[in-house]
Design a protein around this motif. Structure first.
Motif, PDB file in Angstrom:
ATOM      1  N   ASN A 125      -7.925  -3.344   6.485  1.00 46.22           N
ATOM      2  CA  ASN A 125      -8.501  -2.400   5.941  1.00 46.22           C
ATOM      3  C   ASN A 125      -9.573  -3.659   6.502  1.00 46.22           C
ATOM      4  O   ASN A 125     -10.246  -4.545   5.988  1.00 46.22           O
ATOM      5  N   ARG A 175      -7.003  -1.827  11.378  1.00 47.51           N
ATOM      6  CA  ARG A 175      -7.640  -0.708  10.197  1.00 47.51           C
ATOM      7  C   ARG A 175      -6.456  -0.847   9.519  1.00 47.51           C
ATOM      8  O   ARG A 175      -7.494  -0.770   8.284  1.00 47.51           O
ATOM      9  N   ASP A 176      -5.090  -0.697   9.639  1.00 48.83           N
ATOM     10  CA  ASP A 176      -4.398  -0.925   8.574  1.00 48.83           C
ATOM     11  C   ASP A 176      -4.558  -2.030   7.227  1.00 48.83           C
ATOM     12  O   ASP A 176      -3.928  -1.844   6.715  1.00 48.83           O
ATOM     13  N   GLU A 191       1.308  -8.172  15.391  1.00 49.56           N
ATOM     14  CA  GLU A 191       1.278  -8.028  13.924  1.00 49.56           C
ATOM     15  C   GLU A 191       1.107  -9.105  13.301  1.00 49.56           C
ATOM     16  O   GLU A 191      -0.079  -9.602  12.531  1.00 49.56           O
ATOM     17  N   ARG A 221      -4.105  -2.457  14.399  1.00 56.75           N
ATOM     18  CA  ARG A 221      -3.613  -2.697  13.311  1.00 56.75           C
ATOM     19  C   ARG A 221      -4.130  -3.090  12.482  1.00 56.75           C
ATOM     20  O   ARG A 221      -3.763  -3.540  11.136  1.00 56.75           O
TER      21      ARG A 221
END
Length: 615
Positions: free
Chosen positions: A282, A279-280, A388, A277
């Motif tokens: 950035n 990495r998603d 999240e 998550r």
């Protein structure tokens, strides 16, 4: 067979490498071995800087005898009495009974403790800034207690600018035939082991390391010779800037290290989903298995990253054993200035999270991530929103990558508006490898007053820029309103790669950092040491601490507008009206032609077509 390496005209490496050692100090893995450095100064008096570990003692003595070439050994400078650097002292005293040992009072006491020898009559006790003249060389002794033992001192050779730095600036790893740090790829091959050495061996003593760096800032250092690892003769700012960062416990990189202790893989699974998550979003991440990686590697990574996540199972109402040892080590190494989050797992009595927080609360300046995650055996579907939330909280706390600056390309910037800003004009000077150089700039600004820091922006590729990047030192000479145009021509319209810009300045004047400065048409001089750099594509911003500053004149300092109005020669009107002329608003260069190409670059000051105007 002996192996010695010549460092300079009268300095020789006589150390040895150990590739059989598996655990340095019985704790730290050294798969690439370790070097034990010792140095012989061959002057009117011979001087040996430290000895070596008993594992390589015979090789070291063989090297020393070869370098001495039949001469006696006059002095042994003992900078650090840890046995890996002092084991050969009894052997040397037996071979060279008239040898004088030079050390601190604490080192003398430790000699008696370790080797049961009373050597007071053979010893010269030195204190802060004491000196020893050996012929051509003058050695100055600088105390460095608790970097990383109490008896430590470093030695500065004032003649050649060599800092013999004891364990400071050292590294794990054998030298493998090389000797100098510029012979390896620093970022790829060298930095990880330098970081791992500092954080594990010296890292606890950041305040003491910072004190040594402060002393070193006043020295004109050309070379650093540590007791482990490579000798630094170029790019000294690479290691100095890292040490400055580490000594202040500031992270090198914005990102997250997720270290996990997992029994059946469920804690690892939650850690990996969090990493995905992030990495998603950035955010850079690294994952480390606390059971597989060595503690020294994890401690080094903890000093590197800005955010740390500890994901741990609960075992016997305690933290997972390897994780418990790790958090204890991190607290013992004085970790500070980090943002920390916790993932806790426990099937019936979860306790690891609270215990981790309790242990790390002893560390200073810790920010805790509020979005904690508590697992009961395994991550459930309804806990994904908690993952999240944790990822989002972490991402918000990490500075995003700088946006692309494309306003100019979009036609939204009129250069004339930027000319309304008021700037001073300065000569920035640097020194490297026996050469002086300088250039004109208008970008020096004071940033803070405690500590006193300045920023300076430099275009990449100039000789002065390259010197500053290599040495980390520069001076700013503040020009006055009576400065003639010839100064701007000499320092702004030609390259120091082709001429000596200081050929006309006699006698030369240098600040305490060894860098030359202008003496005429200057209101003040600021000497600085680079702390960090910011890459701005075509330019680099240098953030630097002021190490010296003094006034030279009461004449008002020149501004960019004053230069344009009163110093820079005015462009004469064209006599041939058939040919159009375009003048550079920066340096006055004239381009003749019907149109000025959009991609035209001024051959003098390197500014583009937007800086030209029709005349």
């Amino acid at each position: 067979m002996y192996l010695i390496k010549k460092i300079s005209q009268d300095l020789v490496w006589v150390g040895a490498n150990d590739r059989r050692l598996s655990l340095f100090e019985g704790v730290y893995s050294v798969p690439e071995g370790v070097s034990y450095n010792a140095y012989l100064l061959d002057d009117e008096k011979t001087v040996l800087f430290d000895t070596a570990d008993r594992a390589v003692k015979h090789k070291f003595i063989e090297n020393l005898q070869e370098a001495l070439a039949g001469r006696n050994l006059d002095y042994l400078v003992i900078q650090h009495l840890e046995p890996d650097h002092s084991a050969a002292i009894p052997d040397l005293l037996a071979r060279y009974p008239h040898m004088k040992m030079v050390c601190t009072a604490k080192a003398l006491a430790l000699i008696k403790q370790f080797y049961h020898m009373d050597v007071a009559e053979n010893t010269l006790i030195v204190k802060e800034n004491d000196t020893l003249v050996t012929g051509r060389h003058t050695l100055r002794f600088i105390m460095a207690p608790m970097v990383h033992w109490p008896e430590v001192m470093v030695t500065f050779d004032e003649t050649d600018g060599v800092l013999f730095s004891a364990d400071a600036f050292g590294s794990f790893g054998a030298l493998n035939g090389g000797l100098f740090a510029d012979e390896v790829d620093f970022e790829r091959d060298y930095l990880p082991e330098v970081r791992r050495y500092y954080t594990n061996i010296v890292g606890k003593y950041g305040i003491q390391t910072a004190a040594l760096l402060h002393k070193a800032a006043s020295l004109k250092i050309n070379m650093i010779c540590p007791l482990h690892g490579y000798v630094w003769r170029k790019n000294l700012q690479d290691i100095l800037l890292k040490y400055d960062l580490w000594s202040r416990y500031e992270p090198e990189s914005a990102g997250v290290m997720i270290v996990y202790g997992s029994i059946y893989g469920n804690t690892e699974n939650a850690a990996e989903i969090l990493s995905a998550r992030l990495r998603d979003l950035n955010v850079k991440t690294v994952m480390v298995d606390v059971s597989a990686a060595s503690a020294s590697q994890i401690i080094a990574e903890a000093f590197r990253w800005s955010h740390l996540i500890f994901a741990s199972a609960t075992t016997n109402m305690r933290i997972f054993p390897a994780m418990e040892a790790l958090v204890h080590d991190l607290a013992a190494h004085n970790l500070q200035n980090r943002t920390i989050g916790i993932i806790q797992n426990g099937s019936w009595a979860p306790a690891s999270g609270g215990l981790i927080r309790e242990k790390l609360s002893a560390c200073k300046h810790i920010t805790w991530i509020e979005s904690a995650l508590n697992l009961q055996s395994a991550l459930s579907e309804d806990q994904l929103p908690q993952i999240e939330a944790m990822a989002l909280e972490i991402a918000r706390g990490i500075s995003p990558a700088p946006p692309v600056c494309n306003a100019s390309a979009a036609g939204l910037v009129e250069p004339q508006a930027l000319f309304k800003l008021s700037y001073g004009l300065y000569i920035v000077t640097a020194h490297d490898g026996g050469k002086d150089n300088g250039c004109v700039t208008n970008t020096a600004i004071q940033v803070t007053d405690n500590p006193i820091t300045i920023s300076l922006t430099m275009r990449k590729g100039s000789l002065t820029y390259d010197m500053m990047m290599r040495t980390g030192l520069f001076n700013v000479s503040v020009l006055t309103q009576d400065a003639p145009f010839s100064i701007f021509q000499r320092f702004g319209y030609q390259s120091g790669r082709n001429i000596d810009k200081f050929a006309e300045q006699q006698p030369e004047a240098r600040a305490e950092n060894g860098v030359v400065y202008l003496q005429e048409h200057v209101s003040g001089v600021i000497a600085a040491k680079v702390l960090q750099t910011v890459d701005c594509q075509t330019h680099t911003v240098f953030i630097a601490c002021v190490t010296q500053a003094f006034a030279l004149s009461d004449t008002p300092s020149v501004t960019y507008q004053y230069y344009q109005d009163h110093i820079k020669p005015k462009v004469k009107p064209a006599t041939d009206t058939a040919v159009k002329r375009f003048a550079c608003k920066i340096c006055g260069h004239i381009y003749e032609g019907n149109t000025l190409p959009d991609d035209f670059i001024c051959p003098i000051c390197k500014h583009g077509a937007s800086f030209f105007e029709a005349v």
